[in-house]
Structure formats: C-alpha cells, structure tokens
Scaffold this motif. Structure first.
Motif, PDB file in Angstrom:
ATOM      1  N   SER A 110       0.360 -21.449 -14.869  1.00  0.00           N
ATOM      2  CA  SER A 110       1.100 -21.378 -15.609  1.00  0.00           C
ATOM      3  C   SER A 110       2.319 -19.483 -15.186  1.00  0.00           C
ATOM      4  O   SER A 110       2.754 -18.834 -15.599  1.00  0.00           O
ATOM      5  CB  SER A 110       1.159 -20.808 -17.049  1.00  0.00           C
ATOM      6  OG  SER A 110       0.789 -22.006 -18.131  1.00  0.00           O
ATOM      7  N   ALA A 111       1.094 -18.819 -14.828  1.00  0.00           N
ATOM      8  CA  ALA A 111       1.137 -17.393 -14.290  1.00  0.00           C
ATOM      9  C   ALA A 111       2.420 -18.282 -12.733  1.00  0.00           C
ATOM     10  O   ALA A 111       2.816 -17.154 -12.920  1.00  0.00           O
ATOM     11  CB  ALA A 111       0.172 -16.383 -13.577  1.00  0.00           C
ATOM     12  N   VAL A 112       1.822 -18.682 -11.704  1.00  0.00           N
ATOM     13  CA  VAL A 112       2.870 -18.989 -11.113  1.00  0.00           C
ATOM     14  C   VAL A 112       4.336 -19.535 -11.183  1.00  0.00           C
ATOM     15  O   VAL A 112       4.831 -18.856 -10.618  1.00  0.00           O
ATOM     16  CB  VAL A 112       1.571 -20.291  -9.885  1.00  0.00           C
ATOM     17  CG1 VAL A 112       2.856 -20.754  -8.965  1.00  0.00           C
ATOM     18  CG2 VAL A 112       0.419 -19.556  -9.243  1.00  0.00           C
ATOM     19  N   GLN A 113       3.751 -20.320 -12.398  1.00  0.00           N
ATOM     20  CA  GLN A 113       5.409 -20.785 -12.731  1.00  0.00           C
ATOM     21  C   GLN A 113       6.080 -19.370 -13.480  1.00  0.00           C
ATOM     22  O   GLN A 113       7.219 -19.610 -12.706  1.00  0.00           O
ATOM     23  CB  GLN A 113       5.012 -21.328 -13.429  1.00  0.00           C
ATOM     24  CG  GLN A 113       6.440 -22.031 -14.225  1.00  0.00           C
ATOM     25  CD  GLN A 113       6.765 -23.363 -15.158  1.00  0.00           C
ATOM     26  OE1 GLN A 113       5.223 -23.595 -16.701  1.00  0.00           O
ATOM     27  NE2 GLN A 113       7.251 -23.931 -15.187  1.00  0.00           N
ATOM     28  N   ALA A 114       5.331 -18.552 -13.933  1.00  0.00           N
ATOM     29  CA  ALA A 114       5.542 -17.433 -14.454  1.00  0.00           C
ATOM     30  C   ALA A 114       6.723 -16.584 -13.687  1.00  0.00           C
ATOM     31  O   ALA A 114       7.510 -16.029 -13.903  1.00  0.00           O
ATOM     32  CB  ALA A 114       5.078 -17.275 -16.197  1.00  0.00           C
ATOM     33  N   THR A 115       5.779 -16.546 -12.393  1.00  0.00           N
ATOM     34  CA  THR A 115       6.129 -15.312 -11.649  1.00  0.00           C
ATOM     35  C   THR A 115       7.300 -15.824 -10.807  1.00  0.00           C
ATOM     36  O   THR A 115       8.526 -15.518 -11.211  1.00  0.00           O
ATOM     37  CB  THR A 115       4.957 -14.981 -10.236  1.00  0.00           C
ATOM     38  OG1 THR A 115       3.709 -14.227 -11.578  1.00  0.00           O
ATOM     39  CG2 THR A 115       4.804 -14.358  -9.284  1.00  0.00           C
ATOM     40  N   ILE A 116       7.983 -17.634 -10.204  1.00  0.00           N
ATOM     41  CA  ILE A 116       8.389 -18.113  -9.242  1.00  0.00           C
ATOM     42  C   ILE A 116       9.832 -17.878 -10.874  1.00  0.00           C
ATOM     43  O   ILE A 116      10.957 -17.380 -10.480  1.00  0.00           O
ATOM     44  CB  ILE A 116       7.837 -19.494  -8.859  1.00  0.00           C
ATOM     45  CG1 ILE A 116       6.798 -19.154  -8.141  1.00  0.00           C
ATOM     46  CG2 ILE A 116       9.597 -19.754  -8.412  1.00  0.00           C
ATOM     47  CD1 ILE A 116       6.248 -20.333  -7.741  1.00  0.00           C
ATOM     48  N   LEU A 117       9.477 -18.443 -11.970  1.00  0.00           N
ATOM     49  CA  LEU A 117      11.012 -18.003 -13.235  1.00  0.00           C
ATOM     50  C   LEU A 117      11.090 -17.086 -12.417  1.00  0.00           C
ATOM     51  O   LEU A 117      12.249 -16.442 -13.314  1.00  0.00           O
ATOM     52  CB  LEU A 117      10.332 -19.293 -13.654  1.00  0.00           C
ATOM     53  CG  LEU A 117      10.523 -20.230 -13.502  1.00  0.00           C
ATOM     54  CD1 LEU A 117       9.507 -20.866 -15.071  1.00  0.00           C
ATOM     55  CD2 LEU A 117      11.562 -20.797 -13.516  1.00  0.00           C
ATOM     56  N   ALA A 118      10.458 -15.659 -12.423  1.00  0.00           N
ATOM     57  CA  ALA A 118      10.908 -14.016 -13.591  1.00  0.00           C
ATOM     58  C   ALA A 118      10.959 -13.924 -11.853  1.00  0.00           C
ATOM     59  O   ALA A 118      12.405 -13.285 -12.171  1.00  0.00           O
ATOM     60  CB  ALA A 118       9.254 -13.442 -13.304  1.00  0.00           C
ATOM     61  N   PHE A 119      11.444 -14.632 -10.646  1.00  0.00           N
ATOM     62  CA  PHE A 119      11.777 -13.629  -9.478  1.00  0.00           C
ATOM     63  C   PHE A 119      13.138 -14.506  -8.989  1.00  0.00           C
ATOM     64  O   PHE A 119      14.179 -13.965  -8.874  1.00  0.00           O
ATOM     65  CB  PHE A 119      11.383 -14.576  -8.369  1.00  0.00           C
ATOM     66  CG  PHE A 119       9.729 -13.136  -7.456  1.00  0.00           C
ATOM     67  CD1 PHE A 119      10.675 -11.765  -7.411  1.00  0.00           C
ATOM     68  CD2 PHE A 119       8.532 -13.771  -7.794  1.00  0.00           C
ATOM     69  CE1 PHE A 119       9.509 -11.080  -6.759  1.00  0.00           C
ATOM     70  CE2 PHE A 119       7.109 -12.067  -7.724  1.00  0.00           C
ATOM     71  CZ  PHE A 119       8.269 -11.487  -7.147  1.00  0.00           C
ATOM     72  N   VAL A 120      13.457 -15.478  -9.503  1.00  0.00           N
ATOM     73  CA  VAL A 120      14.952 -16.560  -9.698  1.00  0.00           C
ATOM     74  C   VAL A 120      15.504 -15.810 -10.574  1.00  0.00           C
ATOM     75  O   VAL A 120      16.792 -15.962 -10.453  1.00  0.00           O
ATOM     76  CB  VAL A 120      14.163 -18.171 -10.496  1.00  0.00           C
ATOM     77  CG1 VAL A 120      15.730 -19.126  -9.771  1.00  0.00           C
ATOM     78  CG2 VAL A 120      13.662 -18.672  -9.042  1.00  0.00           C
ATOM     79  N   THR A 121      14.610 -15.447 -12.107  1.00  0.00           N
ATOM     80  CA  THR A 121      16.260 -15.333 -13.117  1.00  0.00           C
ATOM     81  C   THR A 121      16.301 -13.851 -12.359  1.00  0.00           C
ATOM     82  O   THR A 121      17.711 -13.362 -12.853  1.00  0.00           O
ATOM     83  CB  THR A 121      14.932 -15.244 -14.625  1.00  0.00           C
ATOM     84  OG1 THR A 121      14.466 -16.423 -14.659  1.00  0.00           O
ATOM     85  CG2 THR A 121      15.883 -14.432 -15.794  1.00  0.00           C
ATOM     86  N   ALA A 122      15.732 -12.761 -11.688  1.00  0.00           N
ATOM     87  CA  ALA A 122      16.036 -12.121 -11.464  1.00  0.00           C
ATOM     88  C   ALA A 122      17.015 -11.814 -10.657  1.00  0.00           C
ATOM     89  O   ALA A 122      17.763 -11.051 -10.251  1.00  0.00           O
ATOM     90  CB  ALA A 122      14.433 -10.364 -11.378  1.00  0.00           C
ATOM     91  N   SER A 123      16.815 -12.709  -9.849  1.00  0.00           N
ATOM     92  CA  SER A 123      18.058 -12.469  -8.484  1.00  0.00           C
ATOM     93  C   SER A 123      19.191 -13.431  -8.474  1.00  0.00           C
ATOM     94  O   SER A 123      20.313 -13.742  -8.236  1.00  0.00           O
ATOM     95  CB  SER A 123      17.377 -14.131  -7.529  1.00  0.00           C
ATOM     96  OG  SER A 123      17.280 -15.403  -8.160  1.00  0.00           O
TER      97      SER A 123
END
Length: 145
Positions: A110-123
């Motif tokens: 979940s933490a890995v998924q949240a981190t990657i999705l946060a980068f995608v969302t920020a971009s």
C-alpha cells in the motif's frame, strides 16, 4: 482536494475509533481471549491500513478520472505482487512474524502504491485534463459521443 479532505477526516475518525476500541473489536470475530488479544495487538497495523488504503483509493480515483486505468492497474500489480507479497512472505515465514508479517507486506504494498500514485498525481497537467473534459462535455452535448 475534496477527496483528500474526506480521506483525512475518515481515516482519522476510524483509526481513532479502532485504536480506542482495540480491546473490544476482537469480540466481533471470536469470544476467544487469544483472538481478542491478537486483534488488539495488531490494531496499530489496522489503523495504518485505514490511512494508507484511503489515500490510495483517492489517488486511484484520480487516475481513473483521467482515463489512466491501465496505469493504476500496473501500479497495483507492481506494488502488491512484486513488492508487498515478497516482503510479507519474508516477514511472515523467514522472520516468523506470522500474521503480522503478512499484514506488514500488505502495508508495504500500500505504501509503495501510494507513493507511486502520489508522484503520478503530482505530475498531472491539470489544465490539459480540464480541457479534455471540456471537449468531452461539448461533444456529448452536440450528440457526437
């Protein structure tokens, strides 16, 4: 932003409620003192799960709303199957953490998924996404969809 605000309220409320009632919640599953104590023992992991799962749900919703379901699916596969599951198996069986180890693996996923999705969302280029949405609305109103 609305989704993130609701996530903060929801995760704070339910995490606080679960942690406060950690010695009672286990009775929903069993009358065994051993089960009740185990649920109380892992309640901090469950609280963290509420927080991480809510955050990933909001960010997955953003990806789906942008039409990037394939990106969200790929991130889920990588996070849970390639990272979380091996970590969980290692912690559960090699370090003998048992159920806590498996749950920690899910949390890592979940933490890995949240981190990657946060980068995608920020971009995300929000102006471009708004323009695409506007064009879809206009084409639907004109009967072109």
């Amino acid at each position: 932003m609305a989704g993130l605000c609701l996530w903060i309220v929801e995760s704070t409320f339910f995490s606080t409620l679960l942690f406060t009632c950690r010695n009672i919640v286990g009775y929903a599953f069993s009358n065994s003192k051993e089960v009740v104590d185990y649920v109380a023992d892992i309640s901090y992991l469950l609280c963290l799960s509420f927080i991480l799962d809510g955050f990933t749900a909001v960010l997955n919703g953003v990806a789906r709303g942008c039409g990037w379901q394939h990106i969200g699916a790929l991130i889920s596969v990588v996070a849970y199957y390639l990272v979380g599951a091996p970590v969980g198996v290692y912690l559960a069986f090699s370090l003998e953490w048992n159920g806590k180890g498996l749950w920690c693996g899910v949390m890592v996923g979940s933490a890995v998924q949240a981190t990657i999705l946060a980068f995608v969302t920020a971009s995300i280029n929000w102006k471009e996404q708004a323009e695409k949405a506007r064009k879809r609305i206009v084409s639907t109103e004109n009967g072109l969809a």
